[in-house]
Structure formats: structure tokens, C-alpha cells
Design an enzyme around this catalytic site. Structure first.
Site, PDB file in Angstrom:
ATOM      1  N   VAL A   1       0.839  -1.211   0.000  1.00 33.45           N
ATOM      2  CA  VAL A   1       0.000   0.000   0.000  1.00 33.45           C
ATOM      3  C   VAL A   1       0.873   1.259   0.000  1.00 33.45           C
ATOM      4  O   VAL A   1       0.606   2.220  -0.740  1.00 33.45           O
ATOM      5  CB  VAL A   1      -0.991   0.000   1.199  1.00 33.45           C
ATOM      6  CG1 VAL A   1      -1.881   1.235   1.146  1.00 33.45           C
ATOM      7  CG2 VAL A   1      -1.842  -1.262   1.192  1.00 33.45           C
TER       8      VAL A   1
ATOM      9  N   GLY B   1     -10.815  -1.809   0.341  1.00 37.05           N
ATOM     10  CA  GLY B   1      -9.739  -1.361  -0.559  1.00 37.05           C
ATOM     11  C   GLY B   1     -10.115  -0.082  -1.279  1.00 37.05           C
ATOM     12  O   GLY B   1     -10.300   0.968  -0.671  1.00 37.05           O
TER      13      GLY B   1
ATOM     14  N   ILE C   1     -12.872   0.676  -2.797  1.00 38.61           N
ATOM     15  CA  ILE C   1     -14.307   0.996  -2.893  1.00 38.61           C
ATOM     16  C   ILE C   1     -14.649   2.115  -1.914  1.00 38.61           C
ATOM     17  O   ILE C   1     -14.367   1.987  -0.722  1.00 38.61           O
ATOM     18  CB  ILE C   1     -15.194  -0.211  -2.499  1.00 38.61           C
ATOM     19  CG1 ILE C   1     -14.763  -1.473  -3.229  1.00 38.61           C
ATOM     20  CG2 ILE C   1     -16.663   0.092  -2.752  1.00 38.61           C
ATOM     21  CD1 ILE C   1     -15.511  -2.722  -2.748  1.00 38.61           C
TER      22      ILE C   1
ATOM     23  N   GLY D   1      -0.310  -9.178  -4.378  1.00 41.40           N
ATOM     24  CA  GLY D   1      -0.323  -8.146  -3.335  1.00 41.40           C
ATOM     25  C   GLY D   1      -1.667  -8.013  -2.643  1.00 41.40           C
ATOM     26  O   GLY D   1      -1.965  -6.975  -2.059  1.00 41.40           O
TER      27      GLY D   1
ATOM     28  N   GLU E   1      -2.534 -10.411   3.367  1.00 38.59           N
ATOM     29  CA  GLU E   1      -1.818  -9.788   4.479  1.00 38.59           C
ATOM     30  C   GLU E   1      -0.426 -10.420   4.591  1.00 38.59           C
ATOM     31  O   GLU E   1      -0.183 -11.509   4.068  1.00 38.59           O
ATOM     32  CB  GLU E   1      -2.583 -10.029   5.788  1.00 38.59           C
ATOM     33  CG  GLU E   1      -3.970  -9.425   5.826  1.00 38.59           C
ATOM     34  CD  GLU E   1      -3.940  -7.917   5.628  1.00 38.59           C
ATOM     35  OE1 GLU E   1      -3.355  -7.211   6.443  1.00 38.59           O
ATOM     36  OE2 GLU E   1      -4.511  -7.438   4.631  1.00 38.59           O
TER      37      GLU E   1
ATOM     38  N   ASP F   1      -9.310 -10.733   9.058  1.00 39.70           N
ATOM     39  CA  ASP F   1      -9.255  -9.461   8.318  1.00 39.70           C
ATOM     40  C   ASP F   1     -10.683  -8.963   8.025  1.00 39.70           C
ATOM     41  O   ASP F   1     -11.008  -7.798   8.276  1.00 39.70           O
ATOM     42  CB  ASP F   1      -8.468  -9.679   7.013  1.00 39.70           C
ATOM     43  CG  ASP F   1      -8.423  -8.436   6.166  1.00 39.70           C
ATOM     44  OD1 ASP F   1      -7.616  -7.538   6.462  1.00 39.70           O
ATOM     45  OD2 ASP F   1      -9.222  -8.339   5.213  1.00 39.70           O
TER      46      ASP F   1
ATOM     47  N   LYS G   1     -12.847  -5.556   9.483  1.00 36.97           N
ATOM     48  CA  LYS G   1     -13.586  -4.632   8.609  1.00 36.97           C
ATOM     49  C   LYS G   1     -15.061  -4.549   9.013  1.00 36.97           C
ATOM     50  O   LYS G   1     -15.648  -3.463   8.994  1.00 36.97           O
ATOM     51  CB  LYS G   1     -13.440  -5.078   7.156  1.00 36.97           C
ATOM     52  CG  LYS G   1     -11.998  -4.920   6.651  1.00 36.97           C
ATOM     53  CD  LYS G   1     -11.777  -5.647   5.341  1.00 36.97           C
ATOM     54  CE  LYS G   1     -10.372  -5.460   4.821  1.00 36.97           C
ATOM     55  NZ  LYS G   1     -10.027  -6.405   3.754  1.00 36.97           N
TER      56      LYS G   1
HETATM   57  N1  HSE Z   1      -5.690  -8.779   2.709  1.00 38.21           N
HETATM   58  C1  HSE Z   1      -6.759  -7.883   2.464  1.00 38.21           C
HETATM   59  C2  HSE Z   1      -7.745  -8.547   1.509  1.00 38.21           C
HETATM   60  C3  HSE Z   1      -6.228  -6.609   1.896  1.00 38.21           C
HETATM   61  O1  HSE Z   1      -7.391  -9.566   0.904  1.00 38.21           O
HETATM   62  O2  HSE Z   1      -8.868  -8.089   1.383  1.00 38.21           O
HETATM   63  C4  HSE Z   1      -7.220  -5.489   1.774  1.00 38.21           C
HETATM   64  O3  HSE Z   1      -7.701  -5.086   3.022  1.00 38.21           O
END
Ligand code: HSE
Length: 396
Positions: free
Chosen positions: A12, A128, A130, A181, A184, A195, A199
Site C-alpha cells: 500500500v 480497498g 471501494i 499483493g 496480508e 481481516d 472490517k
Molecule cells: N488482505 C486484504 C484482503 C487486503 O485480501 O482483502 C485489503 O484489506
């Protein structure tokens, strides 16, 4: 010239430097001045286009009054938390993509930003590229938000898509997601639903106005998901997706992450690869859906740089982002009523003994079936004599 700093030069951080350089004309036109990355905090120096900007000394950012915004892309809570507090204390705006830090310490950091009359912005932490937190807090501000759910992790959605559509092995699909990419640093957070859990906590914090403690949110990932269930579900008109879901309840709220069966006529059922989608249900709007790339260098950096621009332009600061530190009213998601999918080692008679009339999807040594709408508590009671091979909620 407006100067900013980046902390961390991973996927990032590198994207932020690239967006600032590659889109410099558009950014300057909107800000009225050029934007420039002056300093990049790294742990280890490495050769490359940003070598001249690198430092391993945070004080070079903290004590530099020409740096007005700091973009934190270190990740995690340790150093990221410490440096974010110090940057805010030094009167700098901070922008981040760090969902763990926002989910765990966001309330405190927002209070500190308010005290110092600067912004702490984190659009990139959910979905991301959005735009979803801005619409939730601004465009839908006149609504009571009753529910938020979505595909919130690009890595797992990518892996599921590759496994289901092209027959890829889990390990190969994960390697591809890492190479692109998306994953994490430790992909366990992606695979095990952590993850997505962070969120959904951030979405719930903003939607319902109270801190949701990530430690209280049940998080289940895709590691136990079997392709057999995916196929059985598809034959019955459902897709299986990893969802984060947060629901307003009469006396409070709940949130969780788990794989779900989604009816194929729900637009979220067709969301594939690295794409994410978030549905926000407002009492005035009804369902509003946001869709786009949920991970990756440039989409995530796009959200960070837009927040940098907003931090500089918001006068004096954005007030509508925030929530109460009070965690009371969080309830176990087992209170929710939904249909459930089961695959059991046993017969239809065994299923009927536990749940009465069920919708049978397959009887082939094992039995796969859907229950009526019941609560998670009833499931725990009624299924206790069954040999369960798989159990998932059906998205209502
Ligand atoms: N590792 C996270 C994903 C990155 O795959 O959504 C974005 O937050």
C-alpha cells in the site's frame, strides 16, 4: 507545495507513492498546489526509486513542520499505534489503510485527532478502493442503518473463485493472491476471517455508533470449507461466499464473519476474484450496494490519497466520523434467525428427527439439507445428536 510522509513501504505504501507521482496533475488541479512525498519511514533501507526519501527515524517526520499529512501503512498495532498517536499529537493529519488499528484503537485515535483539531481518516481500511465509509457516514447520514453485510476480503474471494471456477488447489490460489499483493503479511488473517472481522467491526462502529470489540466477534474463515458443499449449494441455486455481517437488534447489535450460502439472484452472489461488495441497509434508502476491487496496491492507494486530499481540504476537520467507546449492547449472533445448510453423516430421518421438515439437497450416504428459519441457539440445541460435516447460514 504540500508535503506528506508515508510510514511503511509495502504494497500500500508503494502504491501511495505511485498514485501521488502518476496522478500528480489531477491531484494538483484539485488541491490547487502540487502534492509531494517528502519522507518515507522504513525499517530496512532498500534500493529503488524512493531510496532518497527513506529514513528509519520517525522523528524526521514528527519534528518536520512542513509535513502536514502522514500516511500510515505499517499495519498491525505496535509501531503503527505509537507513531499514529505521536503524529496526531504533533498536529499532523493521519490517513491509514490499517484495519486492525482502526478496529481496535480507532475510537481513541479519533478522539485524539479531535483534540488536536486534525483528521484521522481510514477509507482504505474497508473494501480497498471501494468508497464505502464516506457514503455510509455522509450520503446515508439521514438513515437509521439496520444492517451491513458484504464480501470484505479480496484474498479469500480470489481463492474461492480460482478453486471453484478453474479447479485450482487452495495453496496455489493463495500463492497467486500473495503474488498479486492481495494477502496480508501473514495470510492467516485472511484465511481465518480475521481481516474481514476487523472490517465488519469498523463498519458496525460507524453504522451503529458504538464500539464493537473485535474479540467478541465470532470469526470463521474458509479453511474448513469443502468444495463438495460449494457444488451442492450451486446445484440448489446458491453460491458460497465468506461474508461479514453486522445487524441492529432491538436492544443492541451483533456482528460476525462466516461462509454463507447466498441465493444466486442476490447481486453479491456474482462477486468474484479480488472484488468486494458491501450492502448497507438504511431505513430510508433500502439496500445500497458498493462494489469494486477490495485489495491490491493501486485501488487501496487510491483511497489513501483521496483521504490525504480530503484531510487537507476539510475545514477544519471532518466531524461526522466517530463512535462511542461504549461496547454495551453487543449480542451473540446466535440470536439471529436464518435458514441453515447442513451436510451430515446420516440419513434424512436423522435430519428430520432434529429439525422436522427440511429441504433435501442430496442423499448420497451423507445428507445435505436446508432448515427453516431458526436461531443459532436452536441450531446448537437441535443439532446436538447429529454428526455434522458442514453447517452454514443462508443469507436471508
Ligand atoms: N488482505 C486484504 C484482503 C487486503 O485480501 O482483502 C485489503 O484489506
Amino acid at each position: 507545495m504540500i508535503q506528506i510522509a508515508i510510514m511503511g513501504l509495502g504494497t500500500v505504501g508503494t502504491g501511495v507513492a505511485r498514485v501521488v507521482a502518476e496522478n500528480s496533475r489531477q491531484i494538483e488541479r484539485k488541491l490547487g498546489e502540487p502534492l509531494q512525498v517528502k519522507t518515507i519511514l522504513v525499517r530496512h533501507f532498500k534500493d529503488g526509486p524512493y531510496r532518497q526519501l527513506m529514513t528509519d527515524d520517525f522523528k524526521k517526520i514528527e519534528e518536520d513542520d512542513s509535513i502536514r499529512v502522514v500516511v500510515e501503512t505499517i499495519g498491525g498495532v505496535g509501531a503503527a499505534y505509537e507513531y499514529t498517536k505521536r503524529a496526531l499529537m504533533a498536529g499532523k493529519h493521519v490517513v491509514t489503510a490499517n484495519k486492525q488499528l482502526v478496529a481496535e484503537k480507532g475510537c481513541e485515535l479519533l478522539a485524539l485527532a479531535k483534540k488536536k483539531n486534525v483528521n484521522y481518516l481510514f477509507e482504505a481500511s474497508v473494501g480497498g478502493g471501494i468508497p464505502v465509509l464516506h457514503p455510509l457516514t455522509q450520503c446515508m447520514a439521514a438513515n437509521r442503518i439496520d444492517e451491513v453485510y458484504g464480501i470484505l476480503n479480496g484474498t479469500t474471494n480470489y481463492i474461492l473463485t480460482r478453486m471453484v471456477r478453474t479447479g485450482a488447489f487452495f495453496a496455489d490460489a493463495l500463492r497467486e493472491a500473495q503474488a498479486k499483493g492481495y494477502a496480508e503479511a501473514d495470510p492467516t488473517a485472511d484465511i481465518e476471517g480475521i481481516d474481514a472481522g476487523r472490517k465488519i467491526c469498523i463498519l458496525a462502529d460507524l453504522a451503529f455508533g458504538h464500539q464493537v470489540d473485535p474479540d467478541k466477534v465470532p470469526m470463521e474463515g474458509i479453511s474448513k470449507l469443502s468444495l463438495r458443499d460449494v457444488k451442492l449449494a450451486e446445484r440448489a441455486g446458491y453460491r458460497i461466499k465468506l461474508l461479514g455481517r453486522a445487524v441492529r437488534l432491538p436492544g443492541g447489535r451483533t456482528a460476525y464473519v462466516a461462509p454463507h450460502l447466498i441465493p444466486e439472484d442476490n447481486p453479491i452472489a456474482g462477486v468474484e476474484d479480488v472484488f468486494n461488495a458491501v450492502v448497507i441497509r438504511g431505513n430510508a434508502t433500502g439496500d445500497v450496494m458498493f462494489y469494486g476491487k477490495g485489495a491490491g496496491e493501486m485501488p487501496t492507494a487510491s483511497a489513501c490519497v483521496a483521504d490525504v486530499m480530503e484531510a487537507l481540504q476539510a475545514s477544519p476537520r471532518r466531524e461526522e466520523i466517530g463512535w462511542s467507546p461504549d461496547t454495551d449492547g453487543f449480542e451473540d449472533p446466535a440470536e439471529l434467525h436464518t435458514r441453515y445448510y447442513f451436510r451430515i453423516e446420516g440419513s434424512l430421518a436423522d435430519a428430520a428427527m432434529s429439525f422436522g421438515q427440511v429441504e433435501v439437497l442430496s442423499e448420497d450416504g451423507e445428507t445435505a439439507f436446508l432448515t427453516d428459519r431458526i436461531s443459532g441457539l436452536e441450531v446448537q440445541q437441535q443439532a446436538k445428536n447429529l454428526k455434522i460435516l458442514a453447517c452454514m447460514r443462508v443469507l436471508p
